[in-house]
Design an enzyme around this catalytic site. Structure first.
Site, PDB file in Angstrom:
ATOM      1  N   ARG A   1     -15.624  -9.121 -10.905  1.00 42.17           N
ATOM      2  CA  ARG A   1     -15.258  -7.712 -10.732  1.00 42.17           C
ATOM      3  C   ARG A   1     -13.747  -7.585 -10.887  1.00 42.17           C
ATOM      4  O   ARG A   1     -12.981  -8.201 -10.144  1.00 42.17           O
ATOM      5  CB  ARG A   1     -15.689  -7.178  -9.359  1.00 42.17           C
TER       6      ARG A   1
ATOM      7  N   ARG B   1       1.793  13.386 -16.844  1.00 39.24           N
ATOM      8  CA  ARG B   1       1.157  12.106 -16.538  1.00 39.24           C
ATOM      9  C   ARG B   1       0.709  11.451 -17.844  1.00 39.24           C
ATOM     10  O   ARG B   1      -0.203  11.952 -18.515  1.00 39.24           O
ATOM     11  CB  ARG B   1      -0.035  12.304 -15.599  1.00 39.24           C
TER      12      ARG B   1
ATOM     13  N   ALA C   1       4.623  13.623  -4.146  1.00 38.00           N
ATOM     14  CA  ALA C   1       3.946  12.382  -3.750  1.00 38.00           C
ATOM     15  C   ALA C   1       4.637  11.199  -4.392  1.00 38.00           C
ATOM     16  O   ALA C   1       5.393  11.344  -5.352  1.00 38.00           O
ATOM     17  CB  ALA C   1       2.480  12.430  -4.186  1.00 38.00           C
TER      18      ALA C   1
ATOM     19  N   GLU D   1       9.694  11.377  -0.345  1.00 38.26           N
ATOM     20  CA  GLU D   1       9.128  11.944  -1.572  1.00 38.26           C
ATOM     21  C   GLU D   1       9.290  13.461  -1.614  1.00 38.26           C
ATOM     22  O   GLU D   1       9.553  14.028  -2.679  1.00 38.26           O
ATOM     23  CB  GLU D   1       7.652  11.556  -1.707  1.00 38.26           C
TER      24      GLU D   1
ATOM     25  N   GLU E   1      11.280  14.938  -4.765  1.00 40.64           N
ATOM     26  CA  GLU E   1      10.549  15.704  -5.785  1.00 40.64           C
ATOM     27  C   GLU E   1      10.658  17.215  -5.626  1.00 40.64           C
ATOM     28  O   GLU E   1      10.464  17.937  -6.600  1.00 40.64           O
ATOM     29  CB  GLU E   1       9.074  15.285  -5.799  1.00 40.64           C
TER      30      GLU E   1
ATOM     31  N   GLU F   1       9.974  12.567 -13.943  1.00 43.82           N
ATOM     32  CA  GLU F   1      10.423  13.369 -12.802  1.00 43.82           C
ATOM     33  C   GLU F   1      11.586  14.288 -13.160  1.00 43.82           C
ATOM     34  O   GLU F   1      11.824  15.273 -12.479  1.00 43.82           O
ATOM     35  CB  GLU F   1      10.799  12.463 -11.627  1.00 43.82           C
TER      36      GLU F   1
END
Length: 195
Positions: free
Chosen positions: A35, A62, A74, A91, A95, A143
């Protein structure tokens, strides 16, 4: 229920955020199967509500999905010795240029347990205001293009349920905040209970 004993554990690659590993796991009946999964450093997210009941959402590109998504402020748990709520506060400042005087734990979520051990702790931040530092955080890469938007919590719920918000942490955080508000905040846990 079976114990699923791990017979071997092999790291395939590592970077600063995650590693890819293969475990040989004994399945029910004795067969051993490989796995593969990602071991992640973990993350925090913040549902920041202002005095008007609006939530701070950011728009961020993203690369994995090649889209700009609606998200919560986040980030990673990647500062040694930093508490989870302090990571969330960092964060939020980095951000969204925001600070908060009141912190509670909203939810703890395994984001994709079929392929990763990543866990994100979602905090509710209230009594928010602007960062007062004369030296703002310097954003780079994706960012650098972050956009902060204040969205009414009810509208954010609508966006989550309509598929406009697809980031899992954001969907869960917005819905958890709406539910906590509907319960007069009585379902909230202390911010330190995530430690």
């Amino acid at each position: 229920m079976s114990t699923y004993e791990v017979r071997s554990h092999t790291e395939r690659m590592r970077n600063r955020v995650f590693s890819i590993v293969t475990d040989a796991v004994e399945m029910p009946g004795g067969e051993v199967a490989d796995r593969d999964y990602m071991v992640h450093v973990g993350a925090v997210g913040v549902v920041a509500l202002d005095g008007e009941g609006r939530v701070a959402l950011v728009r961020q590109y993203r690369p994995a999905v090649r889209q700009v998504l609606w998200e919560l402020p986040a980030g990673l748990i990647d500062v040694p010795g930093e508490s989870l709520v302090d990571a969330a506060a960092r964060e939020l400042a980095e951000e969204a240029d925001l600070v908060a005087a009141r912190w509670d734990l909203l939810a703890e979520v395994h984001t994709t347990p079929g392929c990763s051990n990543e866990k994100i702790r979602l905090f509710l931040a209230r009594e928010v205001g602007p960062v007062t530092s004369d030296t703002p955080y310097e954003r780079t890469h994706e960012e650098a293009d972050l956009e902060l938007h204040w969205v009414a919590l009810d509208e954010a719920v609508r966006m989550a349920l309509s598929g406009e918000i697809t980031n899992a942490a954001c969907v869960i955080g917005v819905l958890a905040a709406a539910q906590a508000k509907a319960q007069d905040w009585k379902t909230l846990r202390p911010a330190t209970s995530a430690e």
